[in-house]
Design an enzyme around this catalytic site. Structure first.
Site, mmCIF file in Angstrom:
data_model
loop_
_atom_site.group_PDB
_atom_site.id
_atom_site.type_symbol
_atom_site.label_atom_id
_atom_site.label_comp_id
_atom_site.label_asym_id
_atom_site.label_seq_id
_atom_site.Cartn_x
_atom_site.Cartn_y
_atom_site.Cartn_z
ATOM 1 N N ARG A 103 0.802 -1.214 0.000
ATOM 2 C CA ARG A 103 0.000 0.000 0.000
ATOM 3 C C ARG A 103 0.840 1.271 0.000
ATOM 4 O O ARG A 103 0.635 2.175 -0.804
ATOM 5 C CB ARG A 103 -0.943 -0.006 1.209
ATOM 6 C CG ARG A 103 -2.048 -1.020 1.117
ATOM 7 C CD ARG A 103 -2.649 -1.316 2.483
ATOM 8 N NE ARG A 103 -3.667 -2.346 2.405
ATOM 9 C CZ ARG A 103 -3.411 -3.641 2.298
ATOM 10 N NH1 ARG A 103 -2.158 -4.054 2.267
ATOM 11 N NH2 ARG A 103 -4.379 -4.520 2.226
ATOM 12 N N THR A 104 1.787 1.352 0.921
ATOM 13 C CA THR A 104 2.548 2.592 1.060
ATOM 14 C C THR A 104 3.411 2.862 -0.165
ATOM 15 O O THR A 104 3.412 3.975 -0.708
ATOM 16 C CB THR A 104 3.415 2.553 2.332
ATOM 17 O OG1 THR A 104 2.579 2.321 3.469
ATOM 18 C CG2 THR A 104 4.156 3.862 2.521
ATOM 19 N N LYS B 203 25.307 -5.356 -1.356
ATOM 20 C CA LYS B 203 26.728 -5.652 -1.533
ATOM 21 C C LYS B 203 27.582 -5.107 -0.386
ATOM 22 O O LYS B 203 28.802 -5.180 -0.424
ATOM 23 C CB LYS B 203 27.217 -5.048 -2.849
ATOM 24 C CG LYS B 203 26.480 -5.556 -4.077
ATOM 25 C CD LYS B 203 26.973 -4.849 -5.336
ATOM 26 C CE LYS B 203 26.210 -5.313 -6.571
ATOM 27 N NZ LYS B 203 26.647 -4.599 -7.796
ATOM 28 N N ARG C 277 11.509 3.758 3.678
ATOM 29 C CA ARG C 277 11.003 2.845 4.701
ATOM 30 C C ARG C 277 12.161 1.959 5.117
ATOM 31 O O ARG C 277 12.870 1.415 4.275
ATOM 32 C CB ARG C 277 9.852 1.989 4.179
ATOM 33 C CG ARG C 277 9.511 0.825 5.123
ATOM 34 C CD ARG C 277 8.247 0.118 4.759
ATOM 35 N NE ARG C 277 7.088 0.928 5.106
ATOM 36 C CZ ARG C 277 5.833 0.458 5.117
ATOM 37 N NH1 ARG C 277 5.595 -0.791 4.787
ATOM 38 N NH2 ARG C 277 4.832 1.238 5.443
ATOM 39 N N HIS D 273 4.991 6.244 11.491
ATOM 40 C CA HIS D 273 4.537 6.102 10.102
ATOM 41 C C HIS D 273 3.651 7.322 9.829
ATOM 42 O O HIS D 273 2.419 7.223 9.795
ATOM 43 C CB HIS D 273 3.756 4.800 9.937
ATOM 44 C CG HIS D 273 3.503 4.385 8.520
ATOM 45 N ND1 HIS D 273 3.727 5.219 7.441
ATOM 46 C CD2 HIS D 273 3.027 3.219 7.996
ATOM 47 C CE1 HIS D 273 3.413 4.596 6.328
ATOM 48 N NE2 HIS D 273 2.996 3.365 6.638
#
Length: 312
Positions: free
Chosen positions: A57-58, A85, A107, A135
């Site tokens: 969703r986000t 890496k 995020r 959030h």
């Protein structure tokens, strides 16, 4: 214009800035109702979505928000970046900035990662969720939905139910709603309530009926099944029996109570299908409003002011 360069959390965001985002999102929601949703507001502006955790969703919402504003949106994931890496988060972000990117959405599983980037980058940073910390855009879309449906925030009783301990959504909602004058209560098993949660200006309950009594809004949080292995509650069946939101428990709330859920839902556990699909549910509208709110955030952090009906 916003008074802040970044959107890192609602704890530090001023009330006036919250209201500006909500008001701007109203204008952008009108654009989402059109047949052609794209406007030239951020034409050619490069934006990167830097996601180190899974998201549907986000991430999709931010991508659509950017594209509807005509920005050039690039999605990065941990597996597709040099972090896999061994490159540091700071070096990855600075490399992206050096490519001419003008805004980063991140995020990350570590609390404080967006704040760390903001200290090391010259461009705006948006927190799309950092660990169990905050959030902010999810809370903003929740608040926007409440204001849209109820016409106000001040004086409303909002009950947040579920895994408060691990929820970044709960924390951001608490900061935002209390700043705008709502009465906020939280409820769940004692093992899922943070110690001293009352210091945030909320009341805490382990009795769901008491928490939802006379509530104007019930925001149901996802039970994080990955946490169940730690034995924070006996079983999913018992959780549903004692803490799940169903029609019987909602009889304690106001008749026009709004039912919210940030998704994804565990139907039959934290919320019954009957409640999720009831006329009082705004769960699907939250998703739509999420795009409008994220359009507003992208626009305002890019230096935008009041917009007209054409999206300029």
């Amino acid at each position: 214009m916003l008074k802040t360069k970044n959107l890192l959390g609602l704890r530090e965001l001023e009330k006036d800035d919250i209201n500006l985002i909500l008001d701007t999102a109203e204008s952008f929601k009108e654009i989402l109702k059109r047949d052609i949703k794209k406007v030239p507001t951020l034409r050619g502006k490069p934006i990167v979505n830097l996601f180190f955790e899974p998201s549907t969703r986000t991430r999709t919402s931010f991508e659509l928000a950017g594209k509807y504003l005509s920005a050039d949106v690039v999605n990065f994931s941990k597996s597709a970046s040099s972090v896999a890496k061994g490159e540091t988060l700071k070096d990855t972000a600075i490399t992206i900035q050096s490519m001419g990117v003008e805004l980063v959405v991140i995020r990350h599983p570590m609390p404080g990662a967006p704040h760390y980037l903001a200290q090391n980058l010259a461009i705006p940073v948006i927190n799309a969720g950092d660990g169990a910390h905050e959030h902010p855009t999810q809370a903003l879309l929740d608040i926007f939905t409440i204001r849209e449906k109820k016409g106000r925030i001040k004086g409303l009783k909002v009950a947040i139910i579920g895994d408060i301990l691990h929820s970044r959504v709960a924390r951001s909602n608490i900061w935002g709603l209390t700043k705008l004058g709502a009465e906020v209560v939280v409820a769940g098993p004692s093992t899922l309530l943070p110690p001293k949660i009352e210091t945030l200006g909320v009341k805490a309950y382990t009795d769901i009926e008491k928490a939802v009594k006379d509530a104007d809004v019930v925001n149901v949080l996802r039970i994080q099944l990955e946490r169940q292995k730690k034995g924070l509650f006996p079983s999913l069946r018992e959780y549903a029996m004692y803490f799940g939101i169903n029609s019987r428990r909602l009889n304690q709330a106001k008749p026009d109570v709004l039912i919210m859920h940030p998704g994804p839902m565990n139907r039959g556990i934290e919320i019954s299908s009957e409640v999720a699909e009831s006329p009082n549910s705004t769960i699907n509208e939250q998703v739509t409003n999420g795009v409008a709110v994220r359009m507003a955030v992208l626009y305002l952090l890019s230096g935008g002011g009041k917009i007209d009906e054409k999206g300029y």
